[in-house]
Design a protein around this motif. Structure first.
Motif, PDB file in Angstrom:
ATOM      1  N   THR A 155       0.834  -1.207   0.000  1.00 12.02           N
ATOM      2  CA  THR A 155       0.000   0.000   0.000  1.00 12.02           C
ATOM      3  C   THR A 155       0.867   1.255   0.000  1.00 12.02           C
ATOM      4  O   THR A 155       0.595   2.224  -0.720  1.00 12.02           O
ATOM      5  CB  THR A 155      -0.939   0.024   1.222  1.00 12.02           C
ATOM      6  N   MET A 156       1.924   1.249   0.807  1.00 19.92           N
ATOM      7  CA  MET A 156       2.832   2.401   0.848  1.00 19.92           C
ATOM      8  C   MET A 156       3.472   2.664  -0.511  1.00 19.92           C
ATOM      9  O   MET A 156       3.557   3.811  -0.964  1.00 19.92           O
ATOM     10  CB  MET A 156       3.926   2.156   1.891  1.00 19.92           C
ATOM     11  N   MET A 157       3.913   1.594  -1.180  1.00 18.77           N
ATOM     12  CA  MET A 157       4.530   1.761  -2.505  1.00 18.77           C
ATOM     13  C   MET A 157       3.500   2.273  -3.509  1.00 18.77           C
ATOM     14  O   MET A 157       3.806   3.096  -4.371  1.00 18.77           O
ATOM     15  CB  MET A 157       5.123   0.438  -3.003  1.00 18.77           C
ATOM     16  N   MET A 158       2.269   1.797  -3.373  1.00 14.45           N
ATOM     17  CA  MET A 158       1.204   2.239  -4.269  1.00 14.45           C
ATOM     18  C   MET A 158       1.004   3.752  -4.172  1.00 14.45           C
ATOM     19  O   MET A 158       0.874   4.448  -5.198  1.00 14.45           O
ATOM     20  CB  MET A 158      -0.089   1.508  -3.891  1.00 14.45           C
ATOM     21  N   GLU A 159       0.989   4.262  -2.935  1.00 12.95           N
ATOM     22  CA  GLU A 159       0.801   5.707  -2.745  1.00 12.95           C
ATOM     23  C   GLU A 159       2.018   6.494  -3.215  1.00 12.95           C
ATOM     24  O   GLU A 159       1.880   7.535  -3.873  1.00 12.95           O
ATOM     25  CB  GLU A 159       0.510   6.005  -1.264  1.00 12.95           C
ATOM     26  N   GLY A 160       3.199   5.998  -2.891  1.00 13.27           N
ATOM     27  CA  GLY A 160       4.418   6.680  -3.328  1.00 13.27           C
ATOM     28  C   GLY A 160       4.551   6.719  -4.846  1.00 13.27           C
ATOM     29  O   GLY A 160       4.926   7.749  -5.422  1.00 13.27           O
ATOM     30  N   LEU A 161       4.238   5.611  -5.490  1.00  8.89           N
ATOM     31  CA  LEU A 161       4.319   5.540  -6.958  1.00  8.89           C
ATOM     32  C   LEU A 161       3.309   6.472  -7.626  1.00  8.89           C
ATOM     33  O   LEU A 161       3.595   7.093  -8.642  1.00  8.89           O
ATOM     34  CB  LEU A 161       4.080   4.100  -7.429  1.00  8.89           C
ATOM     35  N   ALA A 162       2.107   6.564  -7.040  1.00  2.00           N
ATOM     36  CA  ALA A 162       1.076   7.439  -7.608  1.00  2.00           C
ATOM     37  C   ALA A 162       1.524   8.898  -7.545  1.00  2.00           C
ATOM     38  O   ALA A 162       1.301   9.675  -8.485  1.00  2.00           O
ATOM     39  CB  ALA A 162      -0.244   7.242  -6.866  1.00  2.00           C
ATOM     40  N   GLU A 163       2.177   9.275  -6.448  1.00  2.00           N
ATOM     41  CA  GLU A 163       2.670  10.654  -6.347  1.00  2.00           C
ATOM     42  C   GLU A 163       3.868  10.885  -7.273  1.00  2.00           C
ATOM     43  O   GLU A 163       4.057  11.994  -7.780  1.00  2.00           O
ATOM     44  CB  GLU A 163       3.030  10.994  -4.906  1.00  2.00           C
ATOM     45  N   HIS A 164       4.672   9.844  -7.499  1.00  2.25           N
ATOM     46  CA  HIS A 164       5.774  10.012  -8.451  1.00  2.25           C
ATOM     47  C   HIS A 164       5.218  10.204  -9.867  1.00  2.25           C
ATOM     48  O   HIS A 164       5.776  10.981 -10.662  1.00  2.25           O
ATOM     49  CB  HIS A 164       6.738   8.827  -8.419  1.00  2.25           C
ATOM     50  N   ALA A 165       4.112   9.533 -10.169  1.00  4.96           N
ATOM     51  CA  ALA A 165       3.458   9.739 -11.471  1.00  4.96           C
ATOM     52  C   ALA A 165       2.975  11.185 -11.591  1.00  4.96           C
ATOM     53  O   ALA A 165       3.101  11.811 -12.650  1.00  4.96           O
ATOM     54  CB  ALA A 165       2.288   8.767 -11.635  1.00  4.96           C
ATOM     55  N   VAL A 166       2.419  11.729 -10.511  1.00  6.10           N
ATOM     56  CA  VAL A 166       2.003  13.140 -10.498  1.00  6.10           C
ATOM     57  C   VAL A 166       3.200  14.040 -10.765  1.00  6.10           C
ATOM     58  O   VAL A 166       3.140  14.976 -11.571  1.00  6.10           O
ATOM     59  CB  VAL A 166       1.346  13.509  -9.138  1.00  6.10           C
ATOM     60  N   TYR A 167       4.332  13.740 -10.128  1.00  7.44           N
ATOM     61  CA  TYR A 167       5.555  14.533 -10.313  1.00  7.44           C
ATOM     62  C   TYR A 167       6.010  14.496 -11.776  1.00  7.44           C
ATOM     63  O   TYR A 167       6.324  15.535 -12.367  1.00  7.44           O
ATOM     64  CB  TYR A 167       6.662  14.003  -9.399  1.00  7.44           C
ATOM     65  N   GLU A 168       6.033  13.304 -12.358  1.00  8.80           N
ATOM     66  CA  GLU A 168       6.506  13.183 -13.750  1.00  8.80           C
ATOM     67  C   GLU A 168       5.596  13.921 -14.726  1.00  8.80           C
ATOM     68  O   GLU A 168       6.062  14.487 -15.709  1.00  8.80           O
ATOM     69  CB  GLU A 168       6.591  11.700 -14.158  1.00  8.80           C
ATOM     70  N   ARG A 169       4.310  13.914 -14.424  1.00  9.51           N
ATOM     71  CA  ARG A 169       3.349  14.475 -15.381  1.00  9.51           C
ATOM     72  C   ARG A 169       3.084  15.965 -15.140  1.00  9.51           C
ATOM     73  O   ARG A 169       2.870  16.720 -16.091  1.00  9.51           O
ATOM     74  CB  ARG A 169       2.048  13.676 -15.298  1.00  9.51           C
ATOM     75  N   HIS A 170       3.087  16.370 -13.865  1.00  8.12           N
ATOM     76  CA  HIS A 170       2.636  17.732 -13.544  1.00  8.12           C
ATOM     77  C   HIS A 170       3.623  18.552 -12.712  1.00  8.12           C
ATOM     78  O   HIS A 170       3.386  19.737 -12.487  1.00  8.12           O
ATOM     79  CB  HIS A 170       1.291  17.678 -12.808  1.00  8.12           C
ATOM     80  N   GLY A 171       4.693  17.924 -12.213  1.00  3.41           N
ATOM     81  CA  GLY A 171       5.673  18.667 -11.417  1.00  3.41           C
ATOM     82  C   GLY A 171       5.344  18.660  -9.930  1.00  3.41           C
ATOM     83  O   GLY A 171       4.231  18.345  -9.523  1.00  3.41           O
ATOM     84  N   GLU A 172       6.323  19.066  -9.143  1.00  5.36           N
ATOM     85  CA  GLU A 172       6.184  18.913  -7.687  1.00  5.36           C
ATOM     86  C   GLU A 172       5.197  19.888  -7.056  1.00  5.36           C
ATOM     87  O   GLU A 172       4.755  19.684  -5.929  1.00  5.36           O
ATOM     88  CB  GLU A 172       7.543  19.009  -6.998  1.00  5.36           C
ATOM     89  N   SER A 173       4.800  20.932  -7.766  1.00  2.00           N
ATOM     90  CA  SER A 173       3.824  21.872  -7.185  1.00  2.00           C
ATOM     91  C   SER A 173       2.433  21.241  -7.047  1.00  2.00           C
ATOM     92  O   SER A 173       1.574  21.812  -6.376  1.00  2.00           O
ATOM     93  CB  SER A 173       3.755  23.158  -8.007  1.00  2.00           C
ATOM     94  N   TYR A 174       2.231  20.073  -7.667  1.00  2.00           N
ATOM     95  CA  TYR A 174       0.923  19.410  -7.569  1.00  2.00           C
ATOM     96  C   TYR A 174       0.963  18.151  -6.693  1.00  2.00           C
ATOM     97  O   TYR A 174       0.054  17.322  -6.726  1.00  2.00           O
ATOM     98  CB  TYR A 174       0.358  19.108  -8.967  1.00  2.00           C
ATOM     99  N   TYR A 175       2.024  18.020  -5.919  1.00  2.04           N
ATOM    100  CA  TYR A 175       2.085  16.943  -4.940  1.00  2.04           C
ATOM    101  C   TYR A 175       0.929  17.037  -3.939  1.00  2.04           C
ATOM    102  O   TYR A 175       0.466  18.142  -3.611  1.00  2.04           O
ATOM    103  CB  TYR A 175       3.383  17.039  -4.135  1.00  2.04           C
TER     104      TYR A 175
END
Length: 262
Positions: A155-175
């Protein structure tokens, strides 16, 4: 399937939201009343005076059209399944959703995705939310392990990976807000102190949810935040990206996070 035109349903049944939930019973096997209570617990709206006006604001902002375009792009990027995306108003009474998440929340099921949104959200915010939740669905489908067999580490990896996808697509301001709760060295300390020996705890248990959300004496959003830092550390050491990580086992990601796996 993609983004469903839920604005019509909300305009018609705003004062009777259980009737909207009748449409979801094929995705979540509950009676409509129980299903509504479940979705409210995840962030779905409860009717308020004048609340219908928000539907018009979201339509004027072309939320459904813009998220439909984003959904297609995500599907191509992650080679994910075609599932229905239901956009509904969020609960103005839910203080956590309103204060910490700026009036938005999401729920990813294996075969359906729910976004709970408000008129104060920007399109960019909602695209990031959709990215996070759709990544969950892609991870569930890409992983051979059934959700009932997930551990706290999964579950932890699932959440971390989803936020890394947000970072790759939209940048860290949308974390998500919990990304910035703790620094990396704090996350490493929390991992060793609270989670490492308990990483095999099964989903569906109280202890899993207590660790994940950081309830009781645990640091707030413990599992989410530590999961994010593990994925980030793995990416920094291994130079893997969202698509290469999508099918990777949680243990392999942890092994790649050299700062943690010591």
């Amino acid at each position: 399937m993609g983004v469903i035109q839920t604005a019509v349903w909300m305009s018609k049944y705003y004062q009777e939201p259980e009737k909207i939930c009748e449409k979801f019973t094929k995705y979540i096997p509950l009676q409509k009343e129980a299903l509504y209570r479940f979705l409210v617990s995840k962030g779905m709206f409860r009717p308020v005076v004048g609340g219908e006006e928000e539907i018009g604001v979201l339509q004027k902002e072309r939320v459904w059209e813009q998220l439909a375009i984003e959904y297609k792009k995500l599907q191509q990027w992650l080679k994910g399944p075609d599932i229905p995306v239901f956009i509904l108003l969020s609960d103005p009474y839910n203080r956590t959703v309103q204060r910490e998440y700026n009036g938005k929340a999401g729920l990813a099921m294996r075969n359906a995705l729910f976004l709970f949104v408000s008129s104060q959200n920007s399109i960019a915010e909602l695209k990031a939310l959709l990215t996070h939740e759709y990544h969950h669905i892609c991870r569930i489908h890409a992983n051979e392990k059934g959700e009932e067999a997930y551990t706290i580490l999964d579950t932890m990896m699932m959440e971390g990976l989803a936020e890394h996808a947000v970072y790759e697509r939209h940048g860290e301001s949308y974390y998500a807000p919990w990304v910035s709760y703790y620094k990396k060295d704090e996350a490493i300390m929390f991992w060793h102190r609270f989670i490492q020996k308990k990483r095999g705890i099964q989903r569906g248990t109280r202890e899993h949810d207590t660790l994940l959300n950081g309830r009781g004496f645990y640091p707030k959003m413990l599992g989410y935040a530590v999961g994010f830092h593990i994925v980030k550390d793995c990416v920094e050491h291994k130079k893997w990206n969202t698509t290469s990580l999508l099918e990777m086992d949680a243990k392999a990601i942890l092994e790649g996070a050299l700062s943690f796996d010591s």
